[in-house]
Design an enzyme around this catalytic site. Structure first.
Site, PDB file in Angstrom:
ATOM      1  N   HIS A  58       6.355   0.268   6.569  1.00  0.00           N
ATOM      2  CA  HIS A  58       5.102   0.594   5.891  1.00  0.00           C
ATOM      3  C   HIS A  58       5.365   0.964   4.432  1.00  0.00           C
ATOM      4  O   HIS A  58       6.502   1.224   4.039  1.00  0.00           O
ATOM      5  CB  HIS A  58       4.379   1.751   6.588  1.00  0.00           C
ATOM      6  CG  HIS A  58       3.625   1.337   7.804  1.00  0.00           C
ATOM      7  ND1 HIS A  58       4.215   1.251   9.048  1.00  0.00           N
ATOM      8  CD2 HIS A  58       2.324   0.961   7.981  1.00  0.00           C
ATOM      9  CE1 HIS A  58       3.312   0.858   9.943  1.00  0.00           C
ATOM     10  NE2 HIS A  58       2.160   0.672   9.314  1.00  0.00           N
ATOM     11  N   LYS A 103       2.964   6.250   3.042  1.00  0.00           N
ATOM     12  CA  LYS A 103       2.618   6.654   4.414  1.00  0.00           C
ATOM     13  C   LYS A 103       3.302   7.973   4.756  1.00  0.00           C
ATOM     14  O   LYS A 103       4.504   8.138   4.529  1.00  0.00           O
ATOM     15  CB  LYS A 103       3.008   5.572   5.413  1.00  0.00           C
ATOM     16  CG  LYS A 103       2.523   5.865   6.836  1.00  0.00           C
ATOM     17  CD  LYS A 103       2.663   4.631   7.728  1.00  0.00           C
ATOM     18  CE  LYS A 103       2.224   4.931   9.160  1.00  0.00           C
ATOM     19  NZ  LYS A 103       0.794   5.306   9.249  1.00  0.00           N
TER      20      LYS A 103
END
Length: 260
Positions: free
Chosen positions: A148, A152
């Site tokens: 990600h 995040k």
């Protein structure tokens, strides 16, 4: 026409949700919310806007709330929605088992939908991976990786945890007993049943998840890659349309929406 309330309208996900609602023929942007100090410019959207959930939701009875925020903020929102009666679609990840139990309690009072990932593809994987586990048997080691963007805040991702859990359960294992979220140092050989779930963070990756089945002389990799947040936004809005017609009593998920 389904009325929708977007929480965190100026965030990455919130902005995408607002745009998708505005482009839809069967959804209406009833209200938007932001944290105090971040609400500047929201009034240009031409709907109810504010920073106080109680005040905003009271003005839009029946509107479906879509929330991709934080566990603490989500629970506070549910407490208010359980009084105002607004259905809630939750995409928030990083919840503890105790927090999830609280969400289930709120679902008895007001329609609540919860999914760590609302893309159709990931939810198909939740059905496909257990079948692979059963066909391959225990001769294959199972692992999971996820990638990600560098903003995040939770790790591993809620999607990775959900996928790994469904793999463990398909083999008759208790996920919390076999999960391995890190490996470091001289830790010995891999145990037969352990299931590694590893995270990579960097750049602007929307979300990659790969399940590994590693056997004698071969390995199988099953990967889902999300190219745009719109994938998740459209899934959340699909859930909102569906949830607007449901009653309280259970915590709904994407399997209910897709009828799989």
């Amino acid at each position: 026409m389904t009325d929708v309330v977007i929480i965190g309208a100026k965030g990455r996900m919130g902005d995408t949700l607002v745009r998708c609602v505005q482009q839809s023929d069967d959804l209406k942007l009833a209200a938007v919310m932001e944290r105090s100090g971040c609400e500047e410019g929201l009034d240009s959207l031409g709907c109810v806007c504010g920073t106080d959930a109680q005040e905003v939701l009271t003005k839009v009875p029946g509107a479906v709330v879509v929330d991709f925020t934080s566990p603490a903020a989500t629970l506070k929102l549910l407490e208010i929605a359980s009084v105002t009666g607004n259905p809630v679609v939750i995409g928030t990840t990083g919840m503890t088992n105790e927090e999830l139990a609280q969400v289930e309690e709120f679902a008895k009072k007001v329609p609540v939908f919860l999914a760590p990932n609302m893309s159709v593809g990931v939810n198909v994987l939740l059905k496909v991976l257990p079948e692979l586990v059963r066909m391959l048997g225990d001769a294959y080691d199972m692992e999971m990786t996820e990638i990600h963007h560098n903003k995040k805040v939770d790790s591993p991702s809620g999607t990775a945890l959900k996928l790994a859990q469904c793999m463990a359960e398909a083999r008759g294992l208790v996920y919390d007993e076999v999960k391995k979220h890190s490996r470091d140092g001289i830790i010995g050989a891999r145990t037969k049943d352990e299931l590694g779930v590893m995270a990579v963070r960097g750049g602007d990756v929307v979300g990659d998840h790969t399940a590994y089945f590693l056997g004698p002389g071969e390995r199988i990799e099953v990967t889902h890659r999300a190219h745009s947040r719109e994938t998740f936004a459209q899934g959340a809005l699909r859930a909102a349309r569906w949830l607007s017609e449901q009653k309280p009593g259970k915590l709904y998920d994407m399997a209910d929406v897709l009828d799989v």
